[in-house]
Motif scaffolding. Structure first.
Motif, PDB file in Angstrom:
ATOM      1  N   GLN A   1     -61.489  36.747  -0.920  1.00 41.32           N
ATOM      2  CA  GLN A   1     -60.040  36.649  -0.717  1.00 41.32           C
ATOM      3  C   GLN A   1     -59.701  35.592   0.313  1.00 41.32           C
ATOM      4  O   GLN A   1     -58.707  34.865   0.174  1.00 41.32           O
ATOM      5  N   LEU A   2     -60.529  35.487   1.357  1.00 45.07           N
ATOM      6  CA  LEU A   2     -60.309  34.451   2.373  1.00 45.07           C
ATOM      7  C   LEU A   2     -60.408  33.059   1.761  1.00 45.07           C
ATOM      8  O   LEU A   2     -59.599  32.175   2.068  1.00 45.07           O
ATOM      9  N   THR A   3     -61.395  32.863   0.899  1.00 44.79           N
ATOM     10  CA  THR A   3     -61.557  31.551   0.255  1.00 44.79           C
ATOM     11  C   THR A   3     -60.316  31.188  -0.552  1.00 44.79           C
ATOM     12  O   THR A   3     -59.801  30.063  -0.466  1.00 44.79           O
ATOM     13  N   ILE A   4     -59.807  32.142  -1.341  1.00 44.79           N
ATOM     14  CA  ILE A   4     -58.609  31.883  -2.148  1.00 44.79           C
ATOM     15  C   ILE A   4     -57.417  31.570  -1.240  1.00 44.79           C
ATOM     16  O   ILE A   4     -56.653  30.625  -1.487  1.00 44.79           O
ATOM     17  N   LEU A   5     -57.237  32.368  -0.155  1.00 48.66           N
ATOM     18  CA  LEU A   5     -56.099  32.152   0.739  1.00 48.66           C
ATOM     19  C   LEU A   5     -56.194  30.801   1.446  1.00 48.66           C
ATOM     20  O   LEU A   5     -55.184  30.094   1.573  1.00 48.66           O
ATOM     21  N   PHE A   6     -57.380  30.427   1.879  1.00 47.62           N
ATOM     22  CA  PHE A   6     -57.542  29.112   2.527  1.00 47.62           C
ATOM     23  C   PHE A   6     -57.237  27.975   1.540  1.00 47.62           C
ATOM     24  O   PHE A   6     -56.672  26.942   1.915  1.00 47.62           O
ATOM     25  N   GLN A   7     -57.611  28.140   0.284  1.00 48.69           N
ATOM     26  CA  GLN A   7     -57.286  27.123  -0.727  1.00 48.69           C
ATOM     27  C   GLN A   7     -55.775  26.993  -0.887  1.00 48.69           C
ATOM     28  O   GLN A   7     -55.237  25.884  -0.996  1.00 48.69           O
ATOM     29  N   ARG A   8     -55.058  28.136  -0.899  1.00 49.95           N
ATOM     30  CA  ARG A   8     -53.587  28.099  -1.002  1.00 49.95           C
ATOM     31  C   ARG A   8     -52.971  27.456   0.252  1.00 49.95           C
ATOM     32  O   ARG A   8     -52.048  26.651   0.153  1.00 49.95           O
ATOM     33  N   ILE A   9     -53.500  27.814   1.427  1.00 53.08           N
ATOM     34  CA  ILE A   9     -52.992  27.224   2.674  1.00 53.08           C
ATOM     35  C   ILE A   9     -53.185  25.716   2.669  1.00 53.08           C
ATOM     36  O   ILE A   9     -52.291  24.952   3.077  1.00 53.08           O
ATOM     37  N   ARG A  10     -54.330  25.262   2.199  1.00 48.05           N
ATOM     38  CA  ARG A  10     -54.587  23.816   2.109  1.00 48.05           C
ATOM     39  C   ARG A  10     -53.545  23.137   1.226  1.00 48.05           C
ATOM     40  O   ARG A  10     -53.010  22.073   1.579  1.00 48.05           O
ATOM     41  N   ASP A  11     -53.226  23.744   0.095  1.00 54.01           N
ATOM     42  CA  ASP A  11     -52.244  23.149  -0.815  1.00 54.01           C
ATOM     43  C   ASP A  11     -50.844  23.160  -0.200  1.00 54.01           C
ATOM     44  O   ASP A  11     -50.103  22.176  -0.309  1.00 54.01           O
ATOM     45  N   TRP A  12     -50.446  24.275   0.453  1.00 56.69           N
ATOM     46  CA  TRP A  12     -49.111  24.368   1.046  1.00 56.69           C
ATOM     47  C   TRP A  12     -48.971  23.431   2.244  1.00 56.69           C
ATOM     48  O   TRP A  12     -47.882  22.955   2.547  1.00 56.69           O
ATOM     49  N   ASN A  13     -50.071  23.179   2.921  1.00 51.50           N
ATOM     50  CA  ASN A  13     -50.026  22.357   4.140  1.00 51.50           C
ATOM     51  C   ASN A  13     -49.700  20.905   3.848  1.00 51.50           C
ATOM     52  O   ASN A  13     -49.291  20.148   4.730  1.00 51.50           O
ATOM     53  N   VAL A  14     -49.858  20.484   2.599  1.00 52.09           N
ATOM     54  CA  VAL A  14     -49.590  19.086   2.227  1.00 52.09           C
ATOM     55  C   VAL A  14     -48.090  18.797   2.226  1.00 52.09           C
ATOM     56  O   VAL A  14     -47.649  17.695   2.550  1.00 52.09           O
ATOM     57  N   ASN A  15     -47.276  19.810   1.897  1.00 49.43           N
ATOM     58  CA  ASN A  15     -45.832  19.631   1.733  1.00 49.43           C
ATOM     59  C   ASN A  15     -45.104  20.078   3.005  1.00 49.43           C
ATOM     60  O   ASN A  15     -45.342  21.167   3.527  1.00 49.43           O
ATOM     61  N   ASN A  16     -44.167  19.227   3.470  1.00 49.35           N
ATOM     62  CA  ASN A  16     -43.410  19.562   4.683  1.00 49.35           C
ATOM     63  C   ASN A  16     -42.619  20.862   4.518  1.00 49.35           C
ATOM     64  O   ASN A  16     -42.456  21.634   5.467  1.00 49.35           O
ATOM     65  N   LYS A  17     -42.129  21.118   3.293  1.00 54.21           N
ATOM     66  CA  LYS A  17     -41.278  22.283   3.081  1.00 54.21           C
ATOM     67  C   LYS A  17     -42.057  23.592   3.188  1.00 54.21           C
ATOM     68  O   LYS A  17     -41.490  24.633   3.532  1.00 54.21           O
ATOM     69  N   THR A  18     -43.341  23.551   2.861  1.00 49.62           N
ATOM     70  CA  THR A  18     -44.147  24.778   2.884  1.00 49.62           C
ATOM     71  C   THR A  18     -45.190  24.764   3.997  1.00 49.62           C
ATOM     72  O   THR A  18     -45.957  25.714   4.131  1.00 49.62           O
ATOM     73  N   SER A  19     -45.189  23.715   4.806  1.00 50.98           N
ATOM     74  CA  SER A  19     -46.217  23.607   5.840  1.00 50.98           C
ATOM     75  C   SER A  19     -46.071  24.660   6.922  1.00 50.98           C
ATOM     76  O   SER A  19     -47.072  25.068   7.534  1.00 50.98           O
ATOM     77  N   MET A  20     -44.842  25.135   7.180  1.00 58.62           N
ATOM     78  CA  MET A  20     -44.659  26.144   8.222  1.00 58.62           C
ATOM     79  C   MET A  20     -45.355  27.452   7.859  1.00 58.62           C
ATOM     80  O   MET A  20     -45.989  28.096   8.697  1.00 58.62           O
TER      81      MET A  20
END
Length: 778
Positions: free
Chosen positions: A703-722
């Protein structure tokens, strides 16, 4: 009439892969364990079923020079070109001992009957004897003036002795008590390749490439008999007489010849059998399977089980699993058996699941290039490089395979054969063959097969093309013969008269394959221009062109009542096409080289493909199963989506987050965390909700691996980086860094997030500085 359901999904049911790529083999007859070299591995497999038992890694460039297994099948000894000798435990593959045996590569090895002593012969002319358990030298025997090429333990006058032969043409007998040569025999004129003692221990027999076997009387220290064996000897030993309680000597080697002899008088067993040497093949090693059968290893990489018979000499019983060479053609024999032609003069009959080899069709004297089996699996035609075509009657259930006709007349290799439809008595009405001599022949069969009329003359012969003919097909009604050639043409012939009734033009390169649609007047062709074309027989026009292969299309078959095509190509792929849409609906990928052969059964429910990589792949239609699985998965996801919605409404964050992670819905997971973070903030929480903090702090590694992958993707966009940054902060506080870095792939995710995190920090710092200016102005 209901539309035909197309087949769009196929699963690999069985892959029959090679286990042998050359060199010496090891065989343990009591356990039926076969040990072979295969690229960068040494493979142990069950000789009867082909099942892998163990696999040992080796340097692909380090060639195996000799291999031997102890009689109790507990240890394997392998000598390499690098001069290293390694002793392995069977079947665990554990390395027990390794040592440098000679200053040059070990050429031959043998183990004594007590499984305690190993003898090695080196290229420098030394013979060494080793304690097999301790791995140390007990004897160093000097005397040969060349490469030691044969070794054999035996008992003479109650004492263990060792016989050795070399390319100095001498045979020596060694006393293992004194380490002295007690006899040196001279009489051969070429390298010694085989040694064996008789049962009494009074005589030693030696075989050489000088086409002779010498029988040495150990007491008199001289030769008592020279047997001219008609071929260069690579191996010799003993086999039971098929009718009497006595041993016969066998010799095998050059010309692919194996013969039996009465060694006491030098007479050949069954001398009336004609011996036809094969210049392109040779027997390089022979091991005993039991007292009646031998396993012969050939230079074409085939491994055959042969048994001595009174009427036919050594009769091939079967080919071992994994010893196929390049698969050139294949055919279904009835419902449950396959015929495989694999770059040899033999055709192998195997079970459809690949677990049993039922027999071998032996008769051609050169490589079989084409074959065609009748629908009932009783008749099969084959064509070969020996310029002949053969018709076989197959009784698989009783392992009887009879060549009923041999057709001659072609002046070059027979490249294609086809049988006409069966008549009312179940006999093929005719046979047609094509050759590199560019001619097409028709032979009448039918009722002539019911009696003893041996009519093997063609009723007509025509020059069909200007270049090599690659394939021929007979229409379902037997009225039309189609031929395809390297001259880019497809020609249609009247099967009765041998006259051209149509020429189909359109391919830009040589045509390799064609097949009649059994349900309509259509013909499909495959070409070196990488396309498949579907032709109208009536209009003689191209109806469809199917494109998608990246190599020449080599074989074709219709399935699904003529609504689909299966194509095999030089790109290593097998493709299934919908003719109506012109689209490829399935790609079957299990080959690493060109796929020469395809055969279908049950209207395409089962497909077999064979390639130049020596792999035979058996595919099963799983379209209905896959559709059922998709429907079940869809139903499961709908239920899970509803459960997720219920959890969110009830603010059951633990189950909601776990379910969102398992569904792998990035957007849904993002919206869930956004909802939490936009809700009233609870004191002391990083995400804004204490319960969510606890859930995220107690995730599994997956589950941690999946969540870190999602965080990596969201971190690219300013709107979802927070959202990403707050979750990242929580995770770094909740889990020890050492634990996180031990999770596979996490370090790479961190590395990819770092530049964007730095960018977000710089942006916030800039905004903070600009806020000071606003405060000053205000």
């Amino acid at each position: 009439m209901a539309p035909i359901a197309e087949r769009t999904r196929f699963g690999l049911k069985k892959s029959i892969e090679p286990v042998y790529s050359g060199g010496p083999i090891g065989f343990a007859s009591n356990e039926k364990i076969l040990v072979t070299s295969l690229g960068d591995r040494i493979v142990g497999s069950n000789a009867e079923t082909g099942e892998k038992i163990f696999s040992l890694n080796k340097d692909e460039e380090d060639y195996v020079t000799s291999m031997v297994i102890t009689g109790d099948a507990s240890r394997l000894v392998v000598a390499f070109r690098s001069r290293l000798v390694i002793i392995y435990e069977i079947p665990s593959g554990k390395r027990l001992k390794s040592f440098k045996a000679h200053e040059t590569p070990v050429i031959t090895m043998t183990i004594d009957p007590t499984n305690s002593i190993l003898a090695t012969g080196g290229a420098e002319g030394l013979v060494k004897v080793w304690d097999l358990t301790g791995g140390y030298t007990t004897h160093v025997l000097r005397g040969h003036g060349g490469i030691v090429s044969a070794l054999c333990f035996g008992k003479y006058q109650g004492k263990w002795v060792l016989a050795s032969g070399a390319d100095d043409t001498r045979v020596r007998l060694w006393d293992l008590n004194t380490s002295r040569s007690i006899a040196a025999f001279e009489g051969h004129s070429s390298v010694i390749r085989g040694l064996t003692f008789d049962e009494s221990g009074s005589f030693l027999l030696s075989g050489s490439r000088d086409n002779t076997v010498q029988v040495w009387d150990l007491k008199k220290r001289s030769a008592v008999r020279t047997i001219p064996v008609l071929h260069g000897v690579e191996s010799l030993g003993w086999v039971n007489h098929p009718e009497k309680d006595e041993k016969l000597l066998y010799t095998a080697g050059e010309g692919n010849i194996i013969l039996a002899w009465n060694w006491k008088n030098g007479a050949r067993f069954n001398p009336d059998i004609e011996i036809v040497p094969n210049e392109n093949n040779a027997i390089i090693q022979v091991v005993a399977i039991d007292e009646n059968s031998l396993l012969t290893v050939h230079s074409d990489l085939s491994m055959l089980v042969q048994t001595l018979t009174v009427d036919n000499g050594f009769l091939i019983q079967k080919k071992l699993h994994g010893s196929f060479d390049e698969v050139i053609d294949c055919a279904w024999i009835g419902d449950n058996h396959l015929a495989i032609a694999s770059n040899t003069e033999y055709i192998d009959i195997i079970s459809a699941d690949g677990t049993q080899v039922h027999g071998v069709l032996s008769g051609h004297t050169d490589i079989v290039l084409a074959m065609h089996a009748s629908e009932d699996g009783v008749w099969m035609a084959t064509g070969a490089k020996d310029n002949t075509t053969r018709l076989w009657n197959l009784d698989v259930e009783n392992n009887r395979f009879t060549c009923v006709r041999v057709f001659t007349g072609h002046t070059a290799s027979v490249t294609a054969v086809a049988l006409g439809p069966l008549d009312a008595q179940g006999f093929p009405s005719f046979l047609t063959s094509a050759s590199q001599d560019r001619t097409l022949k028709r032979y009448d069969l039918g009722s002539s097969l019911a009696n003893s009329e041996n009519q093997s003359r063609a009723i007509w012969t025509i020059k069909a093309h200007d270049r090599d003919i690659n394939a021929i097909q007979v229409s379902t009604d037997g009225r039309i013969i189609a031929t395809v050639s390297q001259d880019k043409l497809i020609k249609l012939w009247d099967a009765s008269l041998g006259e051209v009734i149509g020429v189909l033009r359109g391919h830009r390169r040589g045509v390799w394959a064609c097949v009649f649609n059994p349900y309509s007047r259509q013909l499909a062709s495959g070409s070196g221009d990488r396309t498949v074309r579907v032709w109208s027989m009536d209009e003689q026009q191209c109806l469809h062109t199917l494109e998608g292969h990246t190599g020449a299309v080599l074989k074709l078959a219709y399935i699904s009542r003529g609504t689909q095509l299966v194509s095999a190509a030089a790109d290593g792929l097998v493709k299934v096409w919908s003719i109506a849409s012109g689209e490829c609906v399935a790609t079957l990928d299990n080959h690493e080289d060109r796929v020469w052969a395809v055969a279908v059964r049950d209207d395409g429910a089962r497909i077999v493909s064979g390639g130049a990589d020596a792999v035979v792949s058996i595919w099963q239609d799983v379209t209905e199963e896959y559709a059922a699985q998709e429907a079940e998965e869809l139903e499961r996801r709908i239920e899970a989506e509803q459960s997720l919605s219920n959890y969110e409404k009830a603010e059951d964050w633990r189950n909601a987050i776990a379910l969102a992670l398992s569904l792998d819905r990035p957007l849904g997971l993002l919206r869930l965390f956004e909802r939490v973070m936009n809700s009233p903030h609870q004191k002391g929480s990083i995400t804004g909700n204490v319960d969510v903090d606890k859930v995220v702090s107690d995730l599994s590694d997956n589950q941690l691996t999946i969540l870190f992958q999602r965080i990596r993707d969201w971190n690219v966009n300013n709107k979802t980086s927070m959202v990403a940054q707050r979750l990242l902060r929580l995770l770094l506080h909740a889990y020890p860094p050492k634990h996180l870095l031990e999770i596979p792939g996490i370090k790479g995710i961190f590395d990819s997030m770092f530049p964007y995190t730095q960018r977000h920090l710089s942006r916030i710092n800039d905004l903070l500085e600009e806020s000071y200016i606003v405060d000053y102005v205000m």
